[in-house]
Design a protein around this motif. Sequence first.
Motif, mmCIF file in Angstrom:
data_model
loop_
_atom_site.group_PDB
_atom_site.id
_atom_site.type_symbol
_atom_site.label_atom_id
_atom_site.label_comp_id
_atom_site.label_asym_id
_atom_site.label_seq_id
_atom_site.Cartn_x
_atom_site.Cartn_y
_atom_site.Cartn_z
ATOM 1 N N UNK A 316 3.342 -13.920 4.668
ATOM 2 C CA UNK A 316 2.937 -12.517 4.804
ATOM 3 C C UNK A 316 3.350 -11.977 6.177
ATOM 4 N N UNK A 317 3.158 -12.821 7.198
ATOM 5 C CA UNK A 317 3.537 -12.388 8.551
ATOM 6 C C UNK A 317 5.049 -12.151 8.635
ATOM 7 N N UNK A 318 5.815 -13.044 8.033
ATOM 8 C CA UNK A 318 7.281 -12.880 8.051
ATOM 9 C C UNK A 318 7.672 -11.548 7.426
ATOM 10 N N UNK A 319 7.060 -11.244 6.282
ATOM 11 C CA UNK A 319 7.376 -9.975 5.602
ATOM 12 C C UNK A 319 7.004 -8.795 6.507
ATOM 13 N N UNK A 320 5.816 -8.869 7.107
ATOM 14 C CA UNK A 320 5.355 -7.743 7.934
ATOM 15 C C UNK A 320 6.216 -7.546 9.179
ATOM 16 N N UNK A 321 6.754 -8.666 9.697
ATOM 17 C CA UNK A 321 7.623 -8.571 10.880
ATOM 18 C C UNK A 321 8.968 -7.934 10.555
ATOM 19 N N UNK A 322 9.305 -7.950 9.285
ATOM 20 C CA UNK A 322 10.679 -7.606 8.897
ATOM 21 C C UNK A 322 10.920 -6.101 8.886
ATOM 22 N N UNK A 323 12.190 -5.784 8.754
ATOM 23 C CA UNK A 323 12.665 -4.408 8.657
ATOM 24 C C UNK A 323 12.473 -3.817 7.265
ATOM 25 N N UNK A 324 12.140 -4.659 6.303
ATOM 26 C CA UNK A 324 11.988 -4.165 4.930
ATOM 27 C C UNK A 324 10.880 -3.107 4.898
ATOM 28 N N UNK A 325 11.005 -2.132 4.001
ATOM 29 C CA UNK A 325 9.951 -1.120 3.846
ATOM 30 C C UNK A 325 8.916 -1.700 2.887
ATOM 31 N N UNK A 326 7.675 -1.765 3.380
ATOM 32 C CA UNK A 326 6.643 -2.451 2.606
ATOM 33 C C UNK A 326 5.711 -1.477 1.878
ATOM 34 N N UNK A 327 5.309 -1.877 0.683
ATOM 35 C CA UNK A 327 4.263 -1.132 -0.012
ATOM 36 C C UNK A 327 3.192 -2.116 -0.445
ATOM 37 N N UNK A 328 2.135 -2.262 0.299
ATOM 38 C CA UNK A 328 1.856 -1.517 1.518
ATOM 39 C C UNK A 328 2.276 -2.307 2.749
ATOM 40 N N UNK A 329 2.506 -1.609 3.883
ATOM 41 C CA UNK A 329 2.573 -2.348 5.136
ATOM 42 C C UNK A 329 1.140 -2.698 5.522
ATOM 43 N N UNK A 330 1.017 -3.633 6.454
ATOM 44 C CA UNK A 330 -0.290 -4.241 6.718
ATOM 45 C C UNK A 330 -1.354 -3.202 7.098
ATOM 46 N N UNK A 331 -0.951 -2.173 7.842
ATOM 47 C CA UNK A 331 -1.942 -1.174 8.265
ATOM 48 C C UNK A 331 -2.383 -0.305 7.081
ATOM 49 N N UNK A 332 -1.508 -0.152 6.105
ATOM 50 C CA UNK A 332 -1.868 0.559 4.873
ATOM 51 C C UNK A 332 -2.878 -0.265 4.066
ATOM 52 N N UNK A 333 -2.623 -1.591 4.039
ATOM 53 C CA UNK A 333 -3.551 -2.498 3.355
ATOM 54 C C UNK A 333 -4.941 -2.366 3.988
ATOM 55 N N UNK A 334 -4.969 -2.383 5.329
ATOM 56 C CA UNK A 334 -6.262 -2.291 6.024
ATOM 57 C C UNK A 334 -6.929 -0.929 5.796
ATOM 58 N N UNK A 335 -6.118 0.123 5.703
ATOM 59 C CA UNK A 335 -6.686 1.467 5.477
ATOM 60 C C UNK A 335 -7.381 1.551 4.116
#
Length: 506
Positions: A316-335
């Motif tokens: 999960x950390x690797x994905x979040x560190x990456x340039x890929x556009x995430x759905x959700x990015x970690x801050x969206x998950x927390x929101x």
Amino acid sequence: MATCGSLCCDGGFDKDGVSTTRTIESCLPLPLPVEILEDIVPKAKDFAILHGAGMRYRTNYDPDSLQLAPFFLLPSAFPRREFERVVKLQSIVNILMHRIAHDYQFLKDALEKTIKVDDFTRRLWDIYTTVREEGVSQEMSLGLVRSDVMLTKCQAGCCELCQTPPFVTVHQVEVNTIASGFGHMGPISGSINRYVLGELRKPELLGHLPENDALAGLCGGMIAAWDAYGCPKAVILFVVEDVTYNICDQRFHEYEIRRQRPDIHVIRRNLTQISQQGCLTSDKRLIIDGDEIAVVYFRAGYEPGQYHSEAEWEARLTVERSKAIKSPSIHYHLAGTKKVQQEIARPGVLNKFLSDSEAKLVSQLFTGLYTLDMSPEGDQAVQMAMENPERFVLKPQREGGGNNVYGQEIRTVLEKIKDSQEREAYILMDRIRPPIQQNYLIRAHEPVKLVEVVSELGIFGTILGTAKDIQFSKFAGHMLRTKLSSVNEGGVAAGLGALDSVFLFD
Ligand SMILES: Nc1ncnc2c1ncn2[C@@H]1O[C@H](COP(=O)(O)OP(=O)(O)OP(=O)(O)O)[C@@H](O)[C@H]1O
Ligand SMILES: [Mg+2]
């Protein structure tokens, strides 16, 4: 004869003074004659299974077969005014979630106490702070959100909306920012119900079923993110469970992406596989098995059981560190956590994120939400819940259904934790009491049953942008899940709820 949607209240009340007998009339007079049922049910089952309303068998999993997903024969009556109200509000709800996700201080203040006692949320928070400290390599986020609402009659006729026909309003259960499912099942349920009304020779009723482009809308969001990433060879990654039971709802997203854009490829991996096959380049591109990932769509990763070991957290950390556009990015998950939802509902908070008029409209969706922090305010909420547990739902920071606490069980749980910080892992919420209607429940291997049900409407939204620049925020379709009025939660995969669609009445 009562007409569809007419709301009756015969004056029965439960011990909390809440009317128990509010009902909504169905779209057709019920019960249906037996010979009609005997004809229509097998036809409806065939239509459903042949259009992908299926799930993998939970027991005796078999990759070669599908079980019919439970569904309701008829669409459920839903007031048009309320439906249109939440549809219109969705783009504002998206923007609200987007702005909250990008407000570090707000998230920090909201979750500070929660992460001391809830290990799962703390691990998500740690990923967020790690990525933030390193410098975020992808400023853009894709929100594929679902705002879940239920109809309710306010207890004392307390607002302008419940004072005019149809004397009900909707209240929000929550906004999901991760793995918002049923983008396929939502529209398909509408197709099943349309087919059934057609076979029942009621074509004049079809205009009551609203269009539903949820699948196209959600996939359109992923495609827009893929375009924004700007690398023609890169692919979309679906992060999936180890075993996907709700397979149709995921595969049809893949097929829809292929339909809209034959040039985009989708791959599926679970977190364990990502830990084994994924890596970052020096410029933070995410590579899995040789493919560069443009967009990551999480259909897993929202519950602790999906992280078997440190390897999945690393993934999960690797994905979040990456340039890929995430759905959700970690801050969206927390929101999207329940604690944040409760903090947003505090007076004045919406006005930090929205204009006054928008804040007013969104606040009308909220029901009572209460902190259980170790504070006089939290003490008061504990006392309130202990005195009247039937009026509340106790919620931990979990997703995926089956984690909330209801009724007398609230007393038992609070009794154990009320004097310790453990209670800060939960929030308390007013229990919404939707009006009841009748419908025919169809489940695999069971006879059709006429049952009393309540519904939950999910409104999808898509949003793409950075903290400063939102490219679009749109309504993206809907879904309806209906459950027996006697059960607390109605997970379709868990077998307690079933697919349904809306029949709008004025
Ligand atoms: N305040 C409420 N009043 C009545 N029912 C509720 C309330 N909150 C939750 N529920 C019921 O519990 C279910 C799950 O609640 P919630 O959405 O908060 O949890 P979740 O685990 O995030 O579920 P999901 O997987 O649907 O996102 C809802 O679909 C609804 O049926
Ligand atoms: Mg949820």
